[in-house]
Design an enzyme around this catalytic site. Structure first.
Site, mmCIF file in Angstrom:
data_model
loop_
_atom_site.group_PDB
_atom_site.id
_atom_site.type_symbol
_atom_site.label_atom_id
_atom_site.label_comp_id
_atom_site.label_asym_id
_atom_site.label_seq_id
_atom_site.Cartn_x
_atom_site.Cartn_y
_atom_site.Cartn_z
ATOM 1 N N ASN A 76 7.565 49.159 28.654
ATOM 2 C CA ASN A 76 6.304 49.824 28.363
ATOM 3 C C ASN A 76 6.482 51.277 27.926
ATOM 4 O O ASN A 76 5.765 51.771 27.064
ATOM 5 C CB ASN A 76 5.399 49.750 29.590
ATOM 6 C CG ASN A 76 3.937 49.709 29.206
ATOM 7 O OD1 ASN A 76 3.599 49.357 28.081
ATOM 8 N ND2 ASN A 76 3.076 50.101 30.123
ATOM 9 N N LYS A 130 16.921 42.896 29.222
ATOM 10 C CA LYS A 130 16.697 43.395 30.573
ATOM 11 C C LYS A 130 17.328 42.490 31.638
ATOM 12 O O LYS A 130 17.038 42.613 32.818
ATOM 13 C CB LYS A 130 15.191 43.570 30.805
ATOM 14 C CG LYS A 130 14.611 44.636 29.847
ATOM 15 C CD LYS A 130 13.254 45.117 30.281
ATOM 16 C CE LYS A 130 12.152 44.354 29.598
ATOM 17 N NZ LYS A 130 10.821 44.900 29.927
ATOM 18 N N PRO A 152 12.751 50.310 34.827
ATOM 19 C CA PRO A 152 13.895 49.607 34.232
ATOM 20 C C PRO A 152 13.562 49.038 32.859
ATOM 21 O O PRO A 152 12.794 48.104 32.743
ATOM 22 C CB PRO A 152 14.198 48.482 35.231
ATOM 23 C CG PRO A 152 13.526 48.885 36.497
ATOM 24 C CD PRO A 152 12.321 49.674 36.066
ATOM 25 N N GLU A 153 14.112 49.636 31.833
ATOM 26 C CA GLU A 153 14.006 49.068 30.496
ATOM 27 C C GLU A 153 15.430 48.786 30.028
ATOM 28 O O GLU A 153 16.371 48.877 30.812
ATOM 29 C CB GLU A 153 13.240 50.018 29.586
ATOM 30 C CG GLU A 153 11.860 50.318 30.175
ATOM 31 C CD GLU A 153 10.832 50.841 29.193
ATOM 32 O OE1 GLU A 153 11.012 50.654 27.986
ATOM 33 O OE2 GLU A 153 9.840 51.415 29.652
ATOM 34 N N ARG A 178 -0.412 44.798 30.261
ATOM 35 C CA ARG A 178 0.104 46.109 30.622
ATOM 36 C C ARG A 178 -0.879 47.196 30.217
ATOM 37 O O ARG A 178 -1.771 46.961 29.407
ATOM 38 C CB ARG A 178 1.457 46.350 29.918
ATOM 39 C CG ARG A 178 2.460 45.228 30.134
ATOM 40 C CD ARG A 178 2.962 45.176 31.566
ATOM 41 N NE ARG A 178 3.754 46.350 31.893
ATOM 42 C CZ ARG A 178 5.054 46.471 31.625
ATOM 43 N NH1 ARG A 178 5.697 45.507 31.024
ATOM 44 N NH2 ARG A 178 5.711 47.564 31.975
#
Ligand code: ZN
Length: 276
Positions: free
Chosen positions: A183, A51, A2-3, A264
């Site tokens: 990411n 988001k 989910p971005e 990340r």
């Protein structure tokens, strides 16, 4: 993953399923909202900010005090059900009577029923019901939304530039700088710009070009669930570097690398994105 584009798509699904509908039932499966009953509430609209998902609702007269433990009043009748998908959350809309097959039932956090559709939220985070007037308390910290109507690349560049010594890899993920990049898009944008993920923000040659490309990549994936940055929707061909550790760079053949960067992992081509 989910971005911003996934969240934008999700907001549209909920908009189509519920906007204008009067809810015929609700079932919250999180402790803080368990007593809440949205029966009789009307869905005004569904939208996204970065988001974050914002489902705006209108309570019937007298409802807020009954429906929520706190705050008992204030905010009048306009309320917002906020949710965040993070890595694993999802909303699905089903037809009434359709089997809820998208995810296991134990992941359900909320069910909203209307005459025409049932919306089911799975593994949602930061689920909260707040007065719409107080939305800013949850999303006011966000930088310009890449998919918002008010997208402002100059402001995004200004905010990024305020952290000259931060790595560009981390700065692009910081939603206070610009909202919507996750990411996948971070890795892909930096590859396409030939920028090393560990480069400090001050050393990135063209920040306006970088944020503009990020916006274009997200916008290209609006309206579909498959995320591609290459133009191809074929399995295994949808990214340049993301998820491609040890595979050959599509541009130069060098093995793509994967390493931790901040909290990340990041993927990059050491030849196309050299450290300066
Ligand atoms: Zn390469």
């Amino acid at each position: 993953m989910p971005e911003g584009d996934t969240v934008w798509n999700t907001a549209r699904v909920l908009q189509r399923a519920l906007a204008g509908a009067r809810l015929t039932g609700s079932d919250f499966r999180v402790p803080q909202l368990a007593p809440t009953d949205l029966t009789g509430w009307t869905v005004r609209e569904s939208t996204s900010r970065g988001k974050h998902l914002l489902l705006r609702l209108t309570a019937p007269p007298g409802a807020p005090a009954r429906a929520t433990a706190a705050p008992p009043d204030g905010g009048g009748r306009d309320w917002t059900l906020h949710s965040h998908l993070r890595m694993d959350g999802a909303w699905r809309a089903y037809a009434p009577g359709e089997r809820w097959a998208a995810r296991p039932a134990h992941l359900i956090r909320v069910v909203l029923r209307s005459p025409g559709a049932v919306a089911v939220g799975y593994h949602l985070h930061e689920l909260a019901l707040i007065p719409t007037a107080e939305e800013e308390s949850l999303v006011g910290h966000l930088g310009p939304d890449l998919l918002g109507t008010d997208w402002d690349p100059d402001e995004a560049v200004r905010r990024l530039s305020a952290h000259p010594d931060e790595t560009i890899g981390e700065a692009l993920l910081d939603q206070r700088n610009l909202a919507g990049v996750g990411n996948l898009y971070k890795c892909e944008v930096l590859f396409l710009r030939g920028v090393n993920p560990w480069a400090p923000v001050r050393a990135v040659p063209d920040l306006p070009g970088t944020v503009t490309l990020a916006q274009r990549l997200l916008a290209a994936n609006r309206g579909r669930w498959a995320q591609s940055t290459t133009g191809s929707l074929h399995r295994g061909q949808t990214s340049y570097v993301y998820g491609r550790r040890a595979q050959p760079c599509r541009r130069c053949g060098t093995a793509i690398r994967k390493e931790e960067l901040g909290e990340r992992v990041t993927y990059w081509c050491p030849a196309c994105q050299p450290a300066r």
